[in-house]
Design an enzyme around this catalytic site. Structure first.
Site, PDB file in Angstrom:
ATOM      1  N   THR A  92      29.455  32.505  48.098  1.00 14.87           N
ATOM      2  CA  THR A  92      28.525  33.127  49.031  1.00 14.87           C
ATOM      3  C   THR A  92      27.086  32.720  48.722  1.00 14.87           C
ATOM      4  OG1 THR A  92      30.009  34.972  49.376  1.00 14.87           O
ATOM      5  CG2 THR A  92      27.715  35.334  49.958  1.00 14.87           C
ATOM      6  N   SER A 136      32.514  33.272  41.448  1.00 16.98           N
ATOM      7  CA  SER A 136      31.879  34.104  42.491  1.00 16.98           C
ATOM      8  C   SER A 136      30.679  33.408  43.098  1.00 16.98           C
ATOM      9  CB  SER A 136      31.465  35.463  41.914  1.00 16.98           C
ATOM     10  OG  SER A 136      32.559  36.117  41.347  1.00 16.98           O
ATOM     11  N   GLN A 160      39.732  35.198  49.623  1.00 19.54           N
ATOM     12  CA  GLN A 160      38.512  35.995  49.428  1.00 19.54           C
ATOM     13  C   GLN A 160      37.752  36.205  50.725  1.00 19.54           C
ATOM     14  OE1 GLN A 160      38.676  32.820  49.363  1.00 19.54           O
ATOM     15  NE2 GLN A 160      36.875  31.763  48.623  1.00 19.54           N
ATOM     16  N   GLY A 161      38.085  35.411  51.760  1.00 22.76           N
ATOM     17  CA  GLY A 161      37.427  35.611  53.045  1.00 22.76           C
ATOM     18  C   GLY A 161      36.278  34.660  53.289  1.00 22.76           C
ATOM     19  N   GLY A 219      33.778  39.705  43.596  1.00 26.28           N
ATOM     20  CA  GLY A 219      35.198  39.398  43.469  1.00 26.28           C
ATOM     21  C   GLY A 219      35.707  39.419  42.045  1.00 26.28           C
ATOM     22  N   GLU A 220      34.811  39.258  41.084  1.00 26.68           N
ATOM     23  CA  GLU A 220      35.240  39.319  39.690  1.00 26.68           C
ATOM     24  C   GLU A 220      34.831  40.631  39.032  1.00 26.68           C
ATOM     25  OE1 GLU A 220      35.134  35.214  37.654  1.00 26.68           O
ATOM     26  OE2 GLU A 220      33.397  35.221  38.974  1.00 26.68           O
TER      27      GLU A 220
END
Lengths: 286, 151, 749
Positions: free
Chosen positions: C511, C508, C468-469, C704-705
């Site tokens: 972050t 998610s 995902q980074g 992401g989701e």
């Protein structure tokens, strides 16, 4: 996944290969591209003690294109057929088919002959080559013989190869300009869900359905209708033939698909013909 | 058996059993773990290597097949710190996520560029349809491949 | 902003394009042995014993273990419901369940010996699906667990939410839409199968695992083996995809057990075939009744979701609870009742999978809304926009206010597709919106940032780099706050002995959770630097770091000198500036126990063409929009959205785990098709919505989701638009679509 142990043999001549097959009998397997053989060995479905690599036998690596036939050695990869200019000229439908087999890695290693010998029911080439009345040439202890592809593939993963016998060549008649050839497939997972080949020439017609049974199935009723230039009836006959043989759930859909593919193969065949000057044009289109 | 090959530019001799596969030998014997094992059935493309310039599934190719040939794995693409153009295109387009398909995908694009130097979008997509990525949705991978072809 | 908000080159990308990146399946330690598992070939049965004698005598074998070898451990794990032993104990409950483990000198020997182990299993009748389990009163999959409902002994967990009076609302409604939708069990296909390397030493237990939740795994291992937390170390190197499949414990306990028995380090790398038999997304049946009032408003929604959780709970209870909650949907509906059931069956266990319970209920909810709009004869976009909740309204009950303009976001998405313009002949258009409370509930995240005197920075944060980074984004956050270059930042991968606590890389949440902790830690470091600058130089405003220098206004000097001067120590003795940060103490109460940290919103709009002859669906155009608040790395956000969308296309058109009497019959990549390049929409656009209205650093939200949530209903709604036919069962395979569009029922042949 690992391969079970085996001894790899690399004969340089056909005679040597046949000797090895004779010596090891059931414990030997002919190894070409390995794309199917090594896979089933990894999965534990086969455990030959001897693999006899036929790739280095010069005769099996030959690919000849003449005016009326292709002679494709058993060691010729899908890639070579796919990229062969003379094959492209002589039988573009085969090149188009080869281009779609599995993935590029399988086509780089796998051979047409190996594909036929494996007799996987979803094989693309088996369907088309049956329709083209192609033959396989076999060599064995009793000498050489030829068999129609239709007689060579007996069922799922089953061929007419005798013990100690090896496929050496595939002979494909090149259809004349007065013959229409079409092939269509439909793919939902990795392998085709249904395939249909159609050939219509002065001598008659061939309609062959693949992937829906243990081996490619000719549909004589559809062939008769095609000879009468009645594509609608041929489509119906094809669907009926599948419906008659397929007893699994969803058979009606597959029967319908076979008909759809025949119609599409036929239109592709006629479209190809129209684009070739002097080639046969259909008298009636579906 | 004894196999002589050129591995990533180096003459290499390998002693191996007849039944050994390229994937096992490069990963475990030679420590080249960049080549990845995923489906192990020549479907996903994550173990793609180049054998005499042709894409091959290392999971289903005998080491014996490399005898006398040139074998390139992902480790053989870059020249020191200098990325090869395909690797650079993947960097430029952020065409990497988990990275597990990446070595095989890069080898596939390398093979594509050699097989079809003038590939159009449809050819690129068809060619790469045999290599699976589960993360990226392919959008940036296809962008990277197009960059490689256009260069 | 100097660093955040830019598509910086990923910190892991050079490792990944050169093949240098190491994954758990690449890990090697000296003296390491290899393991293989023996798995049940029986779907349900009494395990009477395991004959290991022949296997034990096989070449290279160090040991063969069964649960009988571990009388001292508590072998069970699972979230909320701990029911799964790391090796079957007295029963087997699905085909593929590990019953024994073999440790040998090579993988080849381990697998060869595993084939020689003979489990003695007395078969029991198989409950092949949740439907069968619910109907079976006498056959209980977990007889030693008391069910909440004695009438339904195979219910693993039941969760319900009720607001207002649904029965009255539906009774008074002018129209009640009542439909049942099904969603298939699907497989994550993380391309790296599960891999674990376990080592016991005087330091305790050291585990390298491609896990999303190293601290959760650590807690499981500590409990199972009765070892202090401080003596269990779990490291997650690069993870080759996860999508939920590598959460909580999977193969860590059994590998640790084998390593203990073997007395040496043991590595287990399973095959993809075995990964198919490890965890899946829940098959779900959703019955949804929606009442419409005379003015077209939605007066009530009553939903029952049956999630088939397979043989073991895994994360099934939480899935049922969240699914029930999210089934309420993002519309203004005064009367809501949702029931989520997690039901055992003799299938492969189901657990977390990207979207976590939500794609199933969004599939039902957004199909139903479309059906209702079409029934009322109104534009599905207009109807949605009219009834969607507004920014600031709670999603449900007293939960956090919505932090997104749903009507606006859907409008942007629809406009990008050309909604309202004429549709090409033979095509149809559809759209949908999915909303999920993000962040996974209350949990603490901690991080540490170190600034070394040479200007280099280390970020210690336990987010697993799943692709995902996270590594890059954590680095960007730290660099932005510290005022340094990203190139000077090193972000360490998860290691419970090194990186501070985090609940896990899921929901998610990284972050906004770990990212916020990194932000605060970096602020702490920056305060220290600024304080030193004030002391030594008398100024600190606008201080930035440039390589090994600090720059304040016109002044530039090596950081080293500043630290030496401030600490009054020589260079080799000065240490580093370091600070920790944390985030995520629970706030509010909310129906789920803690208020949603943010809302993850995904919008999908599709234009499709249906082949009337074959039933094949081609997506001619697709627009996905993700409300990410602020994209710290836009390319990474896009990549997440694109990847999520294509994964959604998988369960929409292609993917379905097929079970026959509990047996998975298409568990290979030959038979189970995940999307390929050729399955992409002809034209595909991904839009990032950025209003800086999230709780994460710089106004970011988790991502992401969202891209996955609304794909299926958008496509089904487009098919309905194209053909007039509504299909309520996924995936929309050619055969299913073809059957649906036939004018009359096809004759039985």
């Amino acid at each position: 996944m690992r391969l079970p142990p085996f001894t790899l043999h690399r004969p340089r001549e056909l005679g040597e290969l046949l000797e090895l097959l004779a010596r090891y009998g059931d414990d030997a397997a002919v190894y070409m591209g390995g794309t199917e053989l090594l896979l089933i060995m990894k999965l534990g479905f086969a455990e030959p003690g001897h693999l006899v690599d036929a790739k280095s036998i010069p005769e099996l690596g030959e690919l000849h294109v003449s005016a009326d036939r292709l002679a494709i050695g058993a060691g010729v990869t899908h890639r070579r057929i796919e990229r062969h200019h003379d094959v492209q000229r002589a039988l573009p439908v085969l090149v188009d088919l080869e281009r779609r087999i599995a993935n590029v890695r399988v086509r780089n290693a796998g051979t047409l002959g190996g594909n036929l010998c494996f007799a996987e029911p979803h094989s693309d080439p088996a369907t088309l080559l049956t329709a083209l009345d192609a033959e396989v040439e076999l060599a064995g202890p009793a000498g050489r013989r030829r068999l129609a592809v239709a007689d060579f593939i007996l069922g799922a993963l089953s061929t007419a190869l005798d013990p100690g016998e090896v496929l050496t060549h595939v002979h494909v008649p090149v259809p004349g300009p007065d013959t229409l050839v079409g092939y269509e497939r439909i793919v939902f997972t990795e392998r085709p869900a249904a395939t249909v080949a159609v050939v219509r020439g002065p001598a008659g017609a061939r309609v062959v359905v693949g992937a829906l049974g243990p081996r490619p199935m000719r549909v004589p009723h559809a062939e008769m209708r095609l000879v009468e230039d009645d594509i609608d009836a041929a489509v119906e006959a094809t669907s009926s033939a599948v419906a008659d043989t397929d007893t699994e759930p969803g058979a009606d859909y597959r029967a319908h698909l076979a008909g759809v593919l025949l119609r599409r193969a036929w239109s592709a065949a006629t479209a190809n013909a129209l684009s070739v000057p002097g080639a046969a044009a259909p008298t009636k289109q579906g | 058996m004894h196999v002589d090959l050129v591995l990533n530019g180096e003459l290499t001799a390998i002693e191996c059993a007849d039944n050994e596969l390229i994937l096992d030998v490069v990963r475990e014997r030679l420590g080249l773990t960049g080549t990845k094992r995923s489906c192990d059935m020549e479907v996903c493309g994550s173990c793609t290597v180049l054998l005499d310039g042709l894409a091959a599934s290392a999971c289903t190719t005998l080491v014996a097949e490399a005898d006398g040939k040139e074998l390139v794995t992902i480790e053989g693409l870059s020249d020191g710190d200098e990325l090869n153009p395909v690797q650079q295109a993947f960097v430029d387009h952020a065409a990497v996520q988990c990275g597990f398909c990446t070595p095989g995908m890069i080898m596939s694009v390398q093979a594509l560029a050699m097989d079809h130097p003038d590939a159009d979008d449809e050819t690129i997509s068809e060619y790469l349809s045999g290599t699976i990525c589960r993360c990226t949705g392919y959008v940036k991978i296809l962008e990277a491949a197009r960059q490689v072809i256009s260069e | 902003m100097r660093v955040a908000g830019r598509s910086e080159v990923r910190l892991d990308i050079v490792d990944k394009v050169t093949g240098a990146a190491r994954y758990a399946s690449d890990a090697v330690v000296p003296g390491m042995a290899h393991a293989a598992l023996v798995r049940s070939t029986v779907g349900h049965g009494v395990l009477r014993g395991v004959d290991t004698a022949v296997a034990l005598a096989a070449p290279g074998v160090h040991c063969v273990v069964t649960m009988a070898d571990f009388p001292d451990v508590d072998p069970f794990y699972g979230e909320w419901v701990r029911d799964q032993p790391f090796l079957a104990r007295d029963r087997v409950r699905f085909i593929g369940e590990p019953v024994a483990g073999v440790v040998a000198d090579t993988e080849e020997h381990a697998h060869a010996a595993a084939a020689l182990v003979v489990p003695d299993i007395e078969p029991l009748p198989v409950l092949g699906s949740a439907v069968e389990s619910l109907a079976a009163a006498d056959l209980v999959i977990h007889p030693d667990r008391a069910s909440e409902d004695p009438e339904l002994p195979n219910v693993c967990y039941r969760s319900s939410f009720e607001y207002g009076d649904v029965d009255a609302a539906l009774a008074e409604a002018t129209y009640v839409h009542d439909a049942t939708y099904t969603f298939p069990a699907v497989y994550h296909y993380a391309m790296e199968p599960h891999a674990v390397l376990a080592t016991w030493s005087s330091d305790g237990l050291d585990v390298i695992s491609g896990t999303q939740q190293p601290f959760k795994v650590r807690a499981d291992l500590a409990r199972i083996f009765n070892v202090p937390l401080g003596q269990v170390r779990v490291r997650a190197p690069y993870v080759g995809g996860a999508y939920g499949s590598k959460g909580q414990s999977k193969y860590e306990p059994v590998t640790a057990a084998m390593a203990r028995a073997a007395g040496r380090p043991v590595r287990l790398v399973i095959s993809i075939g075995d990964a198919f038999h490890t965890v899946s997304r829940h098959h779900a049946t959703i019955r949804m009744r929606t009442g419409i009032g005379p003015d077209g408003g939605i007066v009530g929604r009553d939903t029952v979701i049956t999630y088939d959780t397979g043989a073991y709970a895994d994360k099934g209870p939480r899935v049922a609870r969240k699914g029930a909650y999210r089934a309420a949907g993002p519309y203004r509906i005064p009367n809501i009742r949702s029931v989520g059931l997690s039901v055992y069956s003799n299938r492969v266990p189901a657990g977390a999978f990207r979207g976590f319970s939500t794609p199933q209920v969004v599939w039902a909810g957004e199909s139903a809304i479309d059906e209702i709009a079409r029934h009322l004869g109104v534009d599905p976009l207009g109807y949605r926009r009219q009834h969607l909740k507004r920014r600031g309204e709670p999603f449900l009950g007293d939960d956090s206010p919505l932090d997104a303009d749903l009507a606006e976001g859907l409008g942007v998405t629809a406009e990008a597709l050309g909604w309202g313009s004429s549709v090409p002949t033979g095509r149809g258009r559809g759209l949908a919106v999915g909303v999920k409370d993000g962040g996974g509930g209350a949990a603490r995240s901690e991080a540490e940032v170190r600034l070394h005197p040479d200007g280099s920075v280390e970020v210690l944060a336990a987010t697993s780099e799943l692709g995902q980074g996270a590594k890059t984004v954590m680095g960007q956050i730290a660099a932005e706050v510290l005022g340094c270059q990203l190139a000077d930042v090193q972000v360490r991968l998860s290691d419970t002995a090194v990186t501070p606590f985090d609940r896990g890389t899921n929901a998610s949440r990284s972050t906004i959770g770990v990212g916020a902790a990194v932000e605060r830690a970096a602020e702490g470091v920056r305060r220290q630097v600024c304080q030193a600058a004030e002391e030594v130089l008398g100024i600190s405003e606008g201080l930035i770091l440039d390589g090994s220098d600090i720059v304040v206004g016109e002044h530039r000097q090596p950081l080293m000198e500043l630290v030496c001067a401030s600490r009054k120590l020589p260079p080799e003795e000065i240490g580093a500036y370091s600070a920790t940060g944390f985030s995520g103490n629970p706030t509010g109460s909310g129906p789920l126990g803690a208020a949603a940290a943010f809302y993850e919103v995904g919008y999908s709009a599709a234009e499709v063409e249906v082949d009337p002859e074959t039933g094949q669906v081609r997506i001619s155009r697709f627009v996905s929009a993700a409300d990410v608040g602020f994209a710290i790395n836009p390319a990474a956000c896009e990549g997440q959205d694109e990847g999520a969308t294509v994964m959604g296309i998988g369960h929409t058109l292609l993917e379905e785990l097929e079970f026959v009497d509990g047996e998975l019959v298409n568990g290979t990549l030959v038979d189970y098709r995940v999307p390929r390049t050729t399955d992409l929409p002809d034209d595909f656009r991904s839009i990032l919505i950025q209003n800086r209205d999230g709780p994460g650093p710089f106004g970011s939200k988790g991502a992401g989701e969202g891209g996955l949530l609304a794909v299926a209903p958008a496509i089904a709604n487009a098919i309905a638009d194209a053909t007039g036919v509504r299909i309520r069962e996924l995936p929309l395979t050619p055969e299913r679509v073809w059957r649906a569009i036939q004018p009359v029922e096809p004759q039985e042949s």
